[in-house]
Design a protein around this motif. Structure first.
Motif, mmCIF file in Angstrom:
data_model
loop_
_atom_site.group_PDB
_atom_site.id
_atom_site.type_symbol
_atom_site.label_atom_id
_atom_site.label_comp_id
_atom_site.label_asym_id
_atom_site.label_seq_id
_atom_site.Cartn_x
_atom_site.Cartn_y
_atom_site.Cartn_z
ATOM 1 N N GLU A 290 1.006 -0.538 0.261
ATOM 2 C CA GLU A 290 0.125 -0.100 0.056
ATOM 3 C C GLU A 290 0.720 1.365 -0.173
ATOM 4 N N LEU A 291 0.432 2.217 -0.914
ATOM 5 C CA LEU A 291 1.114 3.950 -0.760
ATOM 6 C C LEU A 291 0.888 4.504 0.151
ATOM 7 N N GLY A 292 1.021 5.030 0.975
ATOM 8 C CA GLY A 292 0.567 5.897 1.516
ATOM 9 C C GLY A 292 1.794 7.297 1.851
ATOM 10 N N VAL A 293 0.924 8.393 2.302
ATOM 11 C CA VAL A 293 2.041 9.621 2.707
ATOM 12 C C VAL A 293 1.872 10.322 3.854
ATOM 13 N N GLN A 294 2.511 11.237 3.878
ATOM 14 C CA GLN A 294 2.392 11.647 4.742
ATOM 15 C C GLN A 294 2.132 13.166 4.268
ATOM 16 N N ILE A 295 1.397 14.137 5.124
ATOM 17 C CA ILE A 295 0.995 15.495 4.441
ATOM 18 C C ILE A 295 1.639 16.239 5.541
ATOM 19 N N LEU A 296 1.876 17.365 5.200
ATOM 20 C CA LEU A 296 1.827 18.541 5.782
ATOM 21 C C LEU A 296 1.863 19.886 5.040
ATOM 22 N N PRO A 321 0.651 11.000 10.614
ATOM 23 C CA PRO A 321 0.756 10.092 10.261
ATOM 24 C C PRO A 321 0.237 10.313 8.832
ATOM 25 N N VAL A 322 -0.275 8.461 8.528
ATOM 26 C CA VAL A 322 0.033 7.938 7.236
ATOM 27 C C VAL A 322 -0.756 8.254 6.749
ATOM 28 N N LYS A 323 -1.347 8.690 5.636
ATOM 29 C CA LYS A 323 -2.028 8.326 4.832
ATOM 30 C C LYS A 323 -2.434 7.598 3.916
ATOM 31 N N ILE A 324 -3.047 6.242 3.724
ATOM 32 C CA ILE A 324 -2.829 5.178 3.145
ATOM 33 C C ILE A 324 -4.033 5.693 1.837
ATOM 34 N N ILE A 325 -3.198 5.699 0.435
ATOM 35 C CA ILE A 325 -4.178 6.293 -0.333
ATOM 36 C C ILE A 325 -4.101 5.322 -1.798
ATOM 37 N N GLY A 326 -3.425 3.860 -2.161
ATOM 38 C CA GLY A 326 -3.670 3.047 -3.093
ATOM 39 C C GLY A 326 -2.360 1.807 -2.685
ATOM 40 N N LYS A 327 -2.862 0.567 -3.572
ATOM 41 C CA LYS A 327 -2.131 -0.392 -3.589
ATOM 42 C C LYS A 327 -1.891 -0.506 -5.222
ATOM 43 N N MET A 328 -0.115 -1.274 -4.862
ATOM 44 C CA MET A 328 0.602 -2.011 -5.692
ATOM 45 C C MET A 328 0.841 -3.064 -5.998
ATOM 46 N N THR A 329 0.666 -4.121 -6.972
ATOM 47 C CA THR A 329 0.107 -5.245 -6.863
ATOM 48 C C THR A 329 1.717 -5.748 -7.674
ATOM 49 N N LEU A 330 2.373 -6.395 -7.449
ATOM 50 C CA LEU A 330 3.711 -7.020 -8.642
ATOM 51 C C LEU A 330 3.163 -8.574 -8.887
ATOM 52 N N ASP A 331 2.789 -8.553 -10.481
ATOM 53 C CA ASP A 331 2.068 -9.263 -10.865
ATOM 54 C C ASP A 331 2.955 -10.477 -11.943
ATOM 55 N N GLN A 332 3.981 -10.211 -13.045
ATOM 56 C CA GLN A 332 4.356 -10.254 -13.303
ATOM 57 C C GLN A 332 6.554 -10.157 -13.457
ATOM 58 N N ASN A 333 6.405 -11.805 -13.479
ATOM 59 C CA ASN A 333 8.391 -11.197 -13.437
ATOM 60 C C ASN A 333 8.815 -10.981 -14.834
ATOM 61 N N GLN A 334 10.080 -10.503 -14.856
ATOM 62 C CA GLN A 334 10.688 -9.828 -15.814
ATOM 63 C C GLN A 334 10.984 -11.033 -16.704
ATOM 64 N N ASP A 335 10.824 -10.370 -18.247
ATOM 65 C CA ASP A 335 11.702 -11.716 -19.490
ATOM 66 C C ASP A 335 12.540 -11.090 -19.573
ATOM 67 N N ASN A 336 13.421 -11.011 -19.782
ATOM 68 C CA ASN A 336 14.902 -10.294 -20.108
ATOM 69 C C ASN A 336 15.392 -9.633 -18.977
ATOM 70 N N PHE A 337 16.468 -10.079 -17.977
ATOM 71 C CA PHE A 337 16.883 -9.209 -16.349
ATOM 72 C C PHE A 337 17.610 -8.206 -17.230
ATOM 73 N N PHE A 338 18.113 -8.371 -18.286
ATOM 74 C CA PHE A 338 19.075 -7.204 -18.919
ATOM 75 C C PHE A 338 18.456 -6.227 -19.207
#
Length: 713
Positions: A290-296, A321-338
């Motif tokens: 989850e992506l959170g932000v601290q806001i001042l 406080p950290v405000k949670i604003i969204g979510k990142m999902t990592l669902d695919q490996n790379q095809d070629n490292f280089f």
């Protein structure tokens, strides 16, 4: 509320699928294809060079050989000065609700849009060939492919840094890299030059405590927080700016290895963290953050007892406080490292409308350094045209030529303003990027604000926030890292420096590194704590954890089936481990495959251990040094251990005796003591397995750490 945030929004037309289409086309183009030269000519033979006779010399006219060797000889590019060892994955990000009030950034407005991302996790100090589990800061860089162009959130797994001003970056990196006269040691801070830098740059005190903490040896990239470190700005459509700090919060919680594990993993599996990430995604266990932000508010810039622009300080979550604003999902490996991980180019200056910079002096230097380093590493100014770096929106400007130019630009005009092309491409005053209209005034000076001069209070705040096991880990880390310093004067100065943080901490460091404790116990006077920075307060779950099951011929098949079925339903994974790989026969003649042997596995690769019943199996295990070592390592590393029926005998053979074990007089009773779960009656193991799952979720049982089975010492 957290549960609602994790729900997927309704499927709607996705405007951000261009990157996925590019990848799909790449796979289609490279499936079942004919081997060709770089010019596209089909190749008939790529195993034999063209020769004058079967045993004669190779002929210069063999263009295929020349091209193949030329490319091979030039395949390597300069590795990154820092963050050389990295691993990348693809995914997507979705905001939970429109953030119109905070920022005009488009990718933070529509919850139905999946913004493609590419994330590169990395260590900082080591070379490309170094190990995953060294004590080090971890990079957490995310490239968002947005409709306003690429946005790079370049983060670390620690929220603070070693110094205030980027002017010191070359000095710091020179000090922590292998020493130039002998190129040793590799990928570690345990040497003289780094600690010499530390004692002569005391602003590093806070960061060094983080580096000595468990945060420096994460259990998994999937279980690692990320912090933007620097102070940025959100700017909304009306031009109102607010200071912001970015946070990535793993839904699995933030968990770490213990030092002995990390060291053993360097030999057993130097790719442990990247393998863990690769396998999790291949198994469909997509890491989520989850992506959170601290806001001042800008008017609160000076409302704290620290400077909010100081990168050696964090904003305590209890105060901001950290405000949670969204979510990142990592669902695919790379095809070629280089092509992807190695050629990915991140830069904190790659921002989009709605995100701007602050006067953080370390950030200002990074805005130059990150861009400058790509010119050498990726061969010139056109690195943005490499597929992994290419935006999903059209690129239209008057920049031309240079090494590795991919675009073919038409027409004679390559300047602004122009009339021959109707002044196209033209700036967009309405929608184009506008810097925040901050009033700036002052005299030119090479000075630092006095508000940056407190080097110790937040270091004490961090120390106060640690649980007792975490404090002990920090002290042991100092003993190893500073103990490796040959210059006794530097060791003494480390102790004297950290006496300004906490007198007891300094005295315990001194005891382990052979120098004098402080004459007068010191400290910064800070008494507050920030519970949010202790990993003892993180999310705790058993999901995706790995279990080792030790068996030999004659094991009880029902014990294995009952436990593995229930574990699988709870999202855990089990490996069957035996002296040799292959089929193992149970007491009733059934067979199961041992997919691992002691030669290719180790307790340090697992989160927990289970020994099923079966007297013949247990008798053999008790004769195996490797099996008893497996148990002992799991015990001293404070992991959950389960044993059923005669499997309890192996615990006894491994000298685990004073832990409370199941009593033969109460055969159906599950007994748990400090993470050791036992039962004698194996007919019904539901309660036993659930107890194991609950204990595995705790991550560790610290009262057992570094103790033998008799709980001595």
């Amino acid at each position: 509320m957290a549960k609602n945030r994790q729900n997927e929004p309704a499927n709607q037309p996705n405007q951000q699928n261009k990157k996925s289409k590019q990848l799909d086309q790449y796979r289609k183009d490279h499936k079942d294809s004919t081997l060709t030269t770089n010019q596209g000519m089909p190749v008939s033979n790529t195993a034999d060079s063209l020769k004058a006779g079967e045993r004669g010399p190779t002929l210069m006219e063999d263009f295929h050989f020349r091209e193949k060797m030329m490319h091979f000889d030039n395949e390597r590019i300069p590795e990154r000065v820092v963050h050389a060892r990295g691993f990348g994955v693809h995914g997507y990000f979705q905001v939970y609700e429109p953030l119109t009030e905070l920022t005009s950034a488009k990718f933070l407005q529509d919850p139905s849009v999946k913004t493609p991302v590419f994330v590169r996790f990395s260590t900082v100090v080591g070379q490309k060939g170094s190990d995953d589990t060294v004590r080090d800061v971890r990079g957490f860089a995310t490239k968002f492919y947005t409709d306003d162009g690429n946005y790079d959130l370049v983060a670390n797994n620690m929220p603070v840094f070693f110094f205030h001003d980027a002017m010191k970056f070359p000095d710091f990196v020179h000090s922590i890299k292998p020493e130039p006269h002998n190129e040793m040691p590799q990928a570690t801070a345990a040497h003289d030059t780094l600690w010499d830098f530390v004692v002569n740059n005391t602003e590093s005190a806070h960061m060094m405590l983080w580096l000595m903490s468990d945060r420096a040896i994460p259990r998994s990239f999937r279980m690692m927080e990320g912090f933007g470190v620097n102070t940025f700005r959100f700017v909304n459509a009306e031009g109102k700016g607010r200071f912001v700090k970015f946070h990535w919060k793993p839904l699995l919680g933030a968990h770490s290895l213990v030092w002995d594990e990390a060291e053993k993993l360097r030999g057993a599996d130097p790719d442990f963290l990247r393998r863990d990430l690769w396998e999790a995604i291949n198994q469909g266990e997509y890491p989520e953050f989850e992506l959170g932000v601290q806001i001042l508010e800008e008017e609160d810039e000076f409302a704290f007892d620290f400077d909010i622009l100081d990168p050696t300080k964090f904003w305590p979550e209890e105060q901001v406080p950290v405000k949670i604003i969204g979510k990142m999902t990592l669902d695919q490996n790379q095809d070629n490292f280089f092509a992807e991980t190695e050629q990915a180019a991140f830069h904190p200056g790659h921002v989009v409308p709605g995100i701007d910079f602050s006067n953080d002096p370390m950030l200002q230097g990074r805005l130059f350094s990150y861009l400058d380093t790509q010119l050498l590493r990726l061969g010139g100014p056109n690195f943005a045209e490499i597929p992994i770096n290419r935006p999903i929106v059209p690129v239209k400007n008057n920049q031309r030529e240079g090494f590795h130019r991919m675009s073919i630009d038409k027409g004679a005009v390559s300047y602004s303003a122009n009339s021959m092309r109707g002044n196209s491409p033209a700036p967009d005053p309405e929608n184009g990027y506008k810097h925040h209209a901050e009033k700036v005034e002052g005299r030119k000076t090479r000075k630092r604000s006095d508000s940056f001069n407190d080097h110790y209070r937040q270091a004490t705040l961090f120390w106060n926030s640690m649980s007792q096991p975490e404090k002990q880990h920090i002290i042991k880390a100092f003993h190893f890292e500073v103990g490796k310093v040959k210059d006794k004067t530097i060791r003494q100065r480390v102790v004297d420096m950290f006496n300004h943080v906490d007198g007891q901490l300094a005295a315990q460091i001194a005891t382990g590194v052979g120098v004098n404790p402080p004459e007068s116990p010191g400290g910064s006077g800070e008494t507050a704590a920030s519970p949010a920075v202790s990993q003892e307060n993180t999310v705790k779950a058993a999901t995706t954890r790995k279990l080792a099951i030790l068996i030999e011929n004659g094991f009880n098949m029902d014990d294995v089936v009952q436990v593995t079925t229930q574990l699988g339903s709870a999202g855990l994974h089990a490996d069957i481990i035996s002296k040799n790989q292959g089929m193992i026969t149970s007491a009733d003649g059934q067979q199961i495959e041992a997919n691992k042997s002691y030669a290719i596995s180790s307790s340090v690769m697992y989160d927990a251990l289970y020994i099923p019943g079966g007297k013949q199996s247990t008798d053999q295990l008790m004769k195996h040094f490797d099996a008893k070592s497996f148990v002992n390592d799991a015990f001293v590393h404070a992991k959950t251990i389960g044993a059923a029926g005669s499997g309890i005998d192996l615990l006894m053979a491994a000298d685990i005796r004073q832990i409370m074990l199941a009593d033969t007089n109460t055969t159906n009773q599950v007994v748990t003591d400090l993470g050791v779960v036992t039962i004698h009656d194996t007919n019904e193991l539901t309660a036993f397995t659930q107890e194991m799952i609950d204990n595995i979720a705790q991550h560790r049982h610290w009262a057992r750490e570094n103790k033998d089975g008799k709980m001595s010492g």
